[in-house]
Design a protein around this motif. Structure first.
Motif, PDB file in Angstrom:
ATOM      1  N   UNK A   1      56.711  21.084 -15.892  1.00 52.00           N
ATOM      2  CA  UNK A   1      56.216  21.201 -14.516  1.00 52.00           C
ATOM      3  C   UNK A   1      54.698  21.128 -14.375  1.00 52.00           C
ATOM      4  N   UNK A   2      53.958  21.382 -15.431  1.00 52.91           N
ATOM      5  CA  UNK A   2      52.498  21.279 -15.354  1.00 52.91           C
ATOM      6  C   UNK A   2      52.050  19.848 -15.069  1.00 52.91           C
ATOM      7  N   UNK A   3      52.941  18.870 -15.247  1.00 55.80           N
ATOM      8  CA  UNK A   3      52.614  17.475 -14.938  1.00 55.80           C
ATOM      9  C   UNK A   3      52.606  17.197 -13.434  1.00 55.80           C
ATOM     10  N   UNK A   4      53.096  18.132 -12.630  1.00 58.32           N
ATOM     11  CA  UNK A   4      53.140  17.931 -11.180  1.00 58.32           C
ATOM     12  C   UNK A   4      51.831  18.442 -10.578  1.00 58.32           C
ATOM     13  N   UNK A   5      51.167  17.568  -9.848  1.00 57.66           N
ATOM     14  CA  UNK A   5      49.944  17.992  -9.175  1.00 57.66           C
ATOM     15  C   UNK A   5      50.305  18.969  -8.064  1.00 57.66           C
ATOM     16  N   UNK A   6      49.353  19.732  -7.614  1.00 60.77           N
ATOM     17  CA  UNK A   6      49.635  20.785  -6.646  1.00 60.77           C
ATOM     18  C   UNK A   6      48.473  20.935  -5.678  1.00 60.77           C
ATOM     19  N   UNK A   7      48.814  21.628  -4.592  1.00 59.56           N
ATOM     20  CA  UNK A   7      50.075  22.202  -4.136  1.00 59.56           C
ATOM     21  C   UNK A   7      50.798  21.275  -3.161  1.00 59.56           C
ATOM     22  N   UNK A   8      52.105  21.324  -3.184  1.00 61.06           N
ATOM     23  CA  UNK A   8      52.934  20.689  -2.167  1.00 61.06           C
ATOM     24  C   UNK A   8      53.399  21.779  -1.209  1.00 61.06           C
ATOM     25  N   UNK A   9      53.427  21.437   0.072  1.00 60.96           N
ATOM     26  CA  UNK A   9      53.931  22.349   1.093  1.00 60.96           C
ATOM     27  C   UNK A   9      54.924  21.578   1.950  1.00 60.96           C
ATOM     28  N   UNK A  10      56.055  22.243   2.253  1.00 60.83           N
ATOM     29  CA  UNK A  10      57.080  21.659   3.107  1.00 60.83           C
ATOM     30  C   UNK A  10      57.305  22.573   4.314  1.00 60.83           C
ATOM     31  N   UNK A  11      57.304  21.970   5.508  1.00 66.48           N
ATOM     32  CA  UNK A  11      57.662  22.684   6.740  1.00 66.48           C
ATOM     33  C   UNK A  11      58.673  21.808   7.477  1.00 66.48           C
ATOM     34  N   UNK A  12      59.083  22.273   8.659  1.00 69.65           N
ATOM     35  CA  UNK A  12      59.989  21.476   9.493  1.00 69.65           C
ATOM     36  C   UNK A  12      59.341  20.168   9.926  1.00 69.65           C
ATOM     37  N   UNK A  13      58.027  20.111   9.871  1.00 68.49           N
ATOM     38  CA  UNK A  13      57.296  18.913  10.301  1.00 68.49           C
ATOM     39  C   UNK A  13      57.032  17.927   9.165  1.00 68.49           C
ATOM     40  N   UNK A  14      57.425  18.265   7.928  1.00 69.46           N
ATOM     41  CA  UNK A  14      57.249  17.334   6.823  1.00 69.46           C
ATOM     42  C   UNK A  14      56.716  17.990   5.572  1.00 69.46           C
ATOM     43  N   UNK A  15      56.295  17.140   4.649  1.00 72.89           N
ATOM     44  CA  UNK A  15      55.757  17.570   3.356  1.00 72.89           C
ATOM     45  C   UNK A  15      54.372  16.966   3.195  1.00 72.89           C
ATOM     46  N   UNK A  16      53.466  17.771   2.662  1.00 78.85           N
ATOM     47  CA  UNK A  16      52.130  17.257   2.350  1.00 78.85           C
ATOM     48  C   UNK A  16      51.716  17.745   0.968  1.00 78.85           C
ATOM     49  N   UNK A  17      51.025  16.861   0.282  1.00 80.18           N
ATOM     50  CA  UNK A  17      50.291  17.227  -0.921  1.00 80.18           C
ATOM     51  C   UNK A  17      48.953  17.728  -0.388  1.00 80.18           C
ATOM     52  N   UNK A  18      48.697  19.000  -0.522  1.00 85.68           N
ATOM     53  CA  UNK A  18      47.576  19.649   0.168  1.00 85.68           C
ATOM     54  C   UNK A  18      46.310  19.681  -0.671  1.00 85.68           C
ATOM     55  N   UNK A  19      45.866  18.529  -1.036  1.00 89.18           N
ATOM     56  CA  UNK A  19      44.604  18.365  -1.727  1.00 89.18           C
ATOM     57  C   UNK A  19      43.826  17.314  -0.967  1.00 89.18           C
ATOM     58  N   UNK A  20      42.846  17.688  -0.166  1.00 91.86           N
ATOM     59  CA  UNK A  20      42.321  19.037   0.039  1.00 91.86           C
ATOM     60  C   UNK A  20      43.268  19.873   0.894  1.00 91.86           C
ATOM     61  N   UNK A  21      43.040  21.166   0.895  1.00 88.54           N
ATOM     62  CA  UNK A  21      43.954  22.084   1.566  1.00 88.54           C
ATOM     63  C   UNK A  21      44.039  21.844   3.074  1.00 88.54           C
TER      64      UNK A  21
END
Length: 114
Positions: free
Chosen positions: A87-107
């Motif tokens: 799992x360390x190979x996965x960049x972060x952070x991902x966030x999922x809401x009812x409106x979709x998914x974003x890779x939050x870099x930048x936050x």
């Protein structure tokens, strides 16, 4: 609104994104420390796809041996398999809401789905 963050407490961007979520009124927050509770292959593929990324774009190179293993040149299935196994190979952070998914870099990308 429900929000799920795949979080790494050692990552400053992940901590800042989590803080935004915690400080946002009305968020029903689920925090998954993905290094302790790894992704399923199906869930990982779904969040990467829903974020509009490819597995190669979600691959974390910094601080890993992914480059030495040739993962940036591998096909999507091989990258996903490696991410599930390590799992360390996965960049972060991902966030999922009812409106979709974003890779939050930048936050600040988080605001697109709140």
């Amino acid at each position: 609104m429900k929000a799920t963050i795949w979080h790494n407490p050692a990552c400053g961007t992940s901590r800042k994104t989590l803080a935004i979520l915690q400080d946002t009124p009305g968020i029903d927050l689920v925090v998954i420390e993905y290094l302790k509770n790894p992704y399923s292959r199906d869930k990982l593929a779904q969040i990467i796809r829903d974020a509009g990324m490819t597995p190669a774009e979600a691959l974390r190179l910094r601080g890993t041996d992914a480059e030495e293993k040739g993962l940036p040149q591998a096909d999507d299935d091989a990258i996903l398999d490696a991410m599930v196994a390590q799992p360390a190979y996965v960049n972060r952070p991902f966030v999922e809401t009812d409106k979709g998914v974003r890779f939050c870099r930048p936050q600040e990308k988080l605001m697109e789905i709140l």
